[in-house]
Design an enzyme around this catalytic site. Structure first.
Site, PDB file in Angstrom:
ATOM      1  N   THR A  36      31.412 106.131  -1.470  1.00 48.20           N
ATOM      2  CA  THR A  36      32.598 106.819  -1.995  1.00 48.20           C
ATOM      3  C   THR A  36      33.419 105.850  -2.841  1.00 48.20           C
ATOM      4  O   THR A  36      33.885 106.203  -3.940  1.00 48.20           O
ATOM      5  CB  THR A  36      33.448 107.390  -0.832  1.00 48.20           C
ATOM      6  OG1 THR A  36      32.567 107.924   0.158  1.00 48.20           O
ATOM      7  CG2 THR A  36      34.381 108.472  -1.327  1.00 48.20           C
ATOM      8  N   GLY A 104      29.089 100.160   6.093  1.00 49.58           N
ATOM      9  CA  GLY A 104      28.424  99.444   4.996  1.00 49.58           C
ATOM     10  C   GLY A 104      28.416  97.933   5.213  1.00 49.58           C
ATOM     11  O   GLY A 104      27.935  97.185   4.368  1.00 49.58           O
ATOM     12  N   GLU A 110      37.161  94.231   3.906  1.00 52.72           N
ATOM     13  CA  GLU A 110      37.911  95.501   3.736  1.00 52.72           C
ATOM     14  C   GLU A 110      39.232  95.452   4.496  1.00 52.72           C
ATOM     15  O   GLU A 110      40.260  95.914   4.001  1.00 52.72           O
ATOM     16  CB  GLU A 110      37.075  96.680   4.239  1.00 52.72           C
ATOM     17  CG  GLU A 110      35.916  97.007   3.312  1.00 52.72           C
ATOM     18  CD  GLU A 110      34.957  98.036   3.883  1.00 52.72           C
ATOM     19  OE1 GLU A 110      34.191  98.594   3.101  1.00 52.72           O
ATOM     20  OE2 GLU A 110      34.964  98.266   5.103  1.00 52.72           O
ATOM     21  N   LYS A 128      33.765 113.309   7.680  1.00 46.65           N
ATOM     22  CA  LYS A 128      34.323 112.102   8.301  1.00 46.65           C
ATOM     23  C   LYS A 128      35.568 112.379   9.147  1.00 46.65           C
ATOM     24  O   LYS A 128      36.003 111.525   9.901  1.00 46.65           O
ATOM     25  CB  LYS A 128      34.690 111.072   7.220  1.00 46.65           C
ATOM     26  CG  LYS A 128      33.588 110.758   6.219  1.00 46.65           C
ATOM     27  CD  LYS A 128      32.547 109.860   6.807  1.00 46.65           C
ATOM     28  CE  LYS A 128      31.479 109.434   5.836  1.00 46.65           C
ATOM     29  NZ  LYS A 128      31.926 108.589   4.760  1.00 46.65           N
TER      30      LYS A 128
HETATM   31  C1  5RP Z   1      31.794  99.865   4.362  1.00 45.27           C
HETATM   32  C2  5RP Z   1      32.681 100.971   4.790  1.00 45.27           C
HETATM   33  C3  5RP Z   1      32.584 102.243   4.046  1.00 45.27           C
HETATM   34  O1  5RP Z   1      33.823 102.530   3.480  1.00 45.27           O
HETATM   35  C4  5RP Z   1      32.173 103.327   4.999  1.00 45.27           C
HETATM   36  O2  5RP Z   1      30.951 102.938   5.604  1.00 45.27           O
HETATM   37  C5  5RP Z   1      32.011 104.664   4.278  1.00 45.27           C
HETATM   38  O3  5RP Z   1      30.947 104.587   3.400  1.00 45.27           O
HETATM   39  P1  5RP Z   1      30.502 105.777   2.458  1.00 45.27           P
HETATM   40  O4  5RP Z   1      31.600 105.988   1.478  1.00 45.27           O
HETATM   41  O5  5RP Z   1      29.233 105.273   1.843  1.00 45.27           O
HETATM   42  O6  5RP Z   1      30.266 107.001   3.328  1.00 45.27           O
HETATM   43  O7  5RP Z   1      33.467 100.863   5.697  1.00 45.27           O
HETATM   44  O8  5RP Z   1      31.894  98.765   5.221  1.00 45.27           O
END
Ligand code: 5RP
Length: 231
Positions: A36, A104, A110, A128
Site C-alpha cells: 500500500t 513486511g 517504520e 485490515k
Molecule cells: C511493513 C508493514 C506494512 O505496512 C504492512 O505489512 C502492510 O503491508 P501491505 O500494505 O503490503 O498490506 O508494516 O513492515
C-alpha cells in the site's frame, strides 16, 4: 492477478490516492513500506515529476530505492528532526487506530519514522480493520544471538514465536541486521500490557504493536475510502 487480489490492490491504491490530500509543498514526508505504501510512493513520485517540492524519509531500503528511482529527494534525520506527515500501511487496524505492523519486516524503521511524525496517516484495505488486534501474528524484531532466549521468554508470556524465513528458506534478516519472530497471539485483550512485557525482554529491538501513534486511518474498499480519526 486473481480477481480478489485485483480488488484488494485497487482498494490499496484508492487509500494511497486519498492520502495525497495530506501532502503539501515543502513538507518532509515519511514514506512507509509494503504494497500500500508502494502505491503511495509511486503516486507521490508522479506529483514530484509534476513539480511538487517535498523531501522524503523512507522506512526501508526498498522504499528508499523506489523513491530515488522516481526522483523523490531522499533525506535522513541529519537533515530534518521532524516529519510533517507519514503515510504507511498496516497489517491490522482497530477503530481506536491501534495497529499491528511489520508484516513486511520493516517495523523498526517504520516505528522510528512514525514516532518522529507530526501526523501519521495509515492507508489500508478494509480487510485490515479489526475489532481486536491479534489475528495477524505479531512481528517482534530481535538481536540474532538473543533469538532463542527471547523466544523462550515470549513463550512464557503465552505467545507462540516462529523465526521468519525468507523466500529461499533462510532466516529473514531485517534492514538493521536482526531477526523477526512472528508471534501467534490470538486475540490480544490488553495490547498496552503485552507491549510493555515484550519491550522488557532484553534482546528485543522493537515490536509491531503501534499503540496511540496513528492519527488518521484511510480504510478503502475497491470503490470508496472511509476516514477514521483517533479520538
Ligand atoms: C511493513 C508493514 C506494512 O505496512 C504492512 O505489512 C502492510 O503491508 P501491505 O500494505 O503490503 O498490506 O508494516 O513492515
Amino acid at each position: 492477478m486473481l480477481a480478489m487480489e485485483a480488488t484488494v490492490d485497487k482498494a490499496k491504491e484508492l487509500a494511497a490516492q486519498r492520502s495525497l490530500e495530506f501532502i503539501q509543498d515543502g513538507m518532509v514526508v515519511g514514506m512507509g513500506s509494503g504494497t500500500t505504501a508502494t502505491h503511495f510512493i509511486k503516486l507521490l513520485g508522479e506529483r514530484v515529476q509534476q513539480g511538487l517540492k517535498v523531501r522524503g524519509i523512507p522506512s526501508s531500503r526498498a522504499s528508499e530505492d523506489l523513491a530515488r528511482s522516481l526522483g523523490i529527494p531522499v533525506i535522513d534525520f541529519h537533515d530534518a528532526t521532524e516529519i510533517d506527515v507519514t503515510i504507511d500501511g498496516a497489517d491490522e487496524v482497530t477503530h481506536k487506530l491501534d495497529l499491528i505492523k511489520g508484516g513486511g519486516g520493516a517495523l523498526l524503521r517504520e516505528k522510528i519514522v512514525a514516532s518522529a511524525s507530526k501526523l501519521f496517516v495509515v492507508v489500508a484495505d478494509s480487510r485490515k480493520l479489526v475489532e481486536r488486534l491479534g489475528k495477524f501474528p505479531l512481528p517482534v524484531e530481535v538481536i540474532q544471538m538473543a533469538a532463542p532466549l527471547v523466544a523462550r521468554k515470549l513463550e512464557a508470556l503465552g505467545v507462540k514465536p516462529t523465526v521468519r524465513r525468507n523466500s529461499s528458506g533462510g532466516d529473514y534478516i531485517t534492514d538493521e541486521g536482526n531477526l523477526i519472530l512472528d508471534c501467534a497471539c490470538g486475540q490480544i485483550d490488553d495490547p498496552q500490557k503485552l507491549a510493555a512485557e515484550i519491550r522488557a525482554i532484553v534482546g528485543v529491538v522493537e515490536h509491531g504493536l503501534f499503540l496511540g501513534m496513528a492519527n488518521i486511518a484511510l480504510i478503502a474498499s475497491d470503490t470508496d475510502v472511509k476516514e477514521l480519526t483517533r479520538s
